[in-house]
Write a protein that holds these residues in place. Structure first.
Motif, PDB file in Angstrom:
ATOM      1  N   THR A 238       1.125  -1.463   0.089  1.00  0.00           N
ATOM      2  CA  THR A 238       0.103   0.080   0.065  1.00  0.00           C
ATOM      3  C   THR A 238       0.910   1.282  -0.149  1.00  0.00           C
ATOM      4  N   SER A 239       2.430   0.980  -0.646  1.00  0.00           N
ATOM      5  CA  SER A 239       3.205   2.307  -0.086  1.00  0.00           C
ATOM      6  C   SER A 239       4.757   1.944  -0.661  1.00  0.00           C
ATOM      7  N   ARG A 241       7.884   2.351  -0.175  1.00  0.00           N
ATOM      8  CA  ARG A 241       8.805   2.169   1.238  1.00  0.00           C
ATOM      9  C   ARG A 241       8.345   0.388   1.367  1.00  0.00           C
ATOM     10  N   SER A 299      -4.139  -0.720  -3.798  1.00  0.00           N
ATOM     11  CA  SER A 299      -2.250  -1.003  -3.553  1.00  0.00           C
ATOM     12  C   SER A 299      -1.733   0.747  -4.764  1.00  0.00           C
ATOM     13  N   ALA A 300      -1.162   1.663  -3.546  1.00  0.00           N
ATOM     14  CA  ALA A 300      -0.558   2.688  -3.653  1.00  0.00           C
ATOM     15  C   ALA A 300       0.753   2.334  -4.785  1.00  0.00           C
TER      16      ALA A 300
END
Length: 301
Positions: A238-239, A241, A299-300
């Motif tokens: 979701t990011s 990182r 999802s990012a």
């Protein structure tokens, strides 16, 4: 091998003998393979995120296949068949850098150029292997193609540690610039990012880490460990990182399970194949999680 590594191996073997660790770790060559897996997992997992974002999966596979030709050339010129690293690194670097140069100069698509270069490389490798047919054992080629825990020695771990440390350091140092150049090359150029230089650096990183990982995973399968963990992580991250560190975790877990499980379960499966099968299973689980958990669908990554 250094005294520190010898001490670590002796400690792991003692813990395995005492029953605190899996019994297979009582063997030194399994500990060697496990250490190699712990090194290669984070490196391939981290670099794999760039491979997926830049859509270079076919390139990483091509470099892995080119390693077979590098091994054949190394044996032909007299390097030891257990580690012809001079020819491996030299040939694969020429292969990768040459591909990137031609892509920038010819205007042809990357997959077309890779298809041409890979076909020529495999033809060259097959020709050299035919010349060497009477001088080498076929099992040597099996180890090169599919990896083998039995062939991982101290020299291999040392090379992998040096290459892996340098690759991971450069990946983290240039990660944001790599990502910007991948998503929007024009904007990256405006912001002073040297896009073409980063392309060559990326090609070199993928090439050297692929060659250094051949012993543990195999020439045919090493590209898969660059792609599958990153694909699994991108499915549920979701990011950005989270994408990076989850990919590193999946690759490392796959390497550890792939090394230890065949020995513990007495399975006649090469270490490289076991590692990739584990990564593939984790990818399927990630895809299933994305399908059943609504929060993951945004999802990012």
């Amino acid at each position: 091998m250094s005294e520190a590594f010898e001490a670590f191996r002796a400690f792991v073997q003692a813990q395995a003998a005492a029953g605190f660790l899996p019994p297979s770790l009582a063997y030194g060559f399994i500990v060697n393979a496990l250490v190699a897996g712990l090194i290669v997992g984070p490196v391939l997992g981290g670099l794999g995120t760039l491979v997926v974002v830049k859509r270079h999966a076919f390139f990483s596979e091509a470099v892995g296949h080119a390693a077979l030709t590098g091994v054949a050339i190394g044996i032909l010129i007299g390097e030891p068949y257990t580690g012809p690293y001079g020819a491996l690194f030299g040939y694969c670097l020429l292969f990768g850098i040459g591909l990137n140069y031609l892509r920038n100069r010819t205007g042809l698509s990357a997959d077309t150029l890779i298809g041409v270069a890979l076909s020529m490389s495999l033809a060259l490798g097959a020709s050299v292997l035919l010349v060497l047919a009477g001088r080498i054992n076929i099992h040597i080629l099996e180890n090169v193609l599919f990896g083998s825990v039995l062939t991982v020695a101290g020299e291999d771990i040392a090379i992998l540690a040096v290459v892996g440390s340098a690759t991971l350091a450069l990946t983290f140092a240039f990660y944001n610039r790599f990502m910007l150049a991948s998503f929007n090359p024009a904007l990256a150029s405006v912001r002073g990012v040297r896009v073409k230089a980063l392309d060559y650096l990326f090609v070199i990183l993928v090439t050297v880490v692929t060659v250094a990982s051949v012993k543990i995973i195999g020439a045919i399968l090493v590209g898969a460990l660059l792609v599958i963990p990153a694909a699994a992580a991108r499915t549920v991250a979701t990011s950005l990182r989270g994408f990076l560190f989850l990919s590193m975790a999946i690759a490392t877990l796959s390497a550890v399970i792939g090394v230890v499980a065949p020995m513990e379960l007495d399975l006649p499966v090469p270490s490289g194949a076991a590692i990739i099968l584990t990564a593939g299973l984790l990818f399927l689980l990630a895809a299933l999680a994305r399908a059943v958990v609504p929060a993951l669908k945004g999802s990012a990554a």
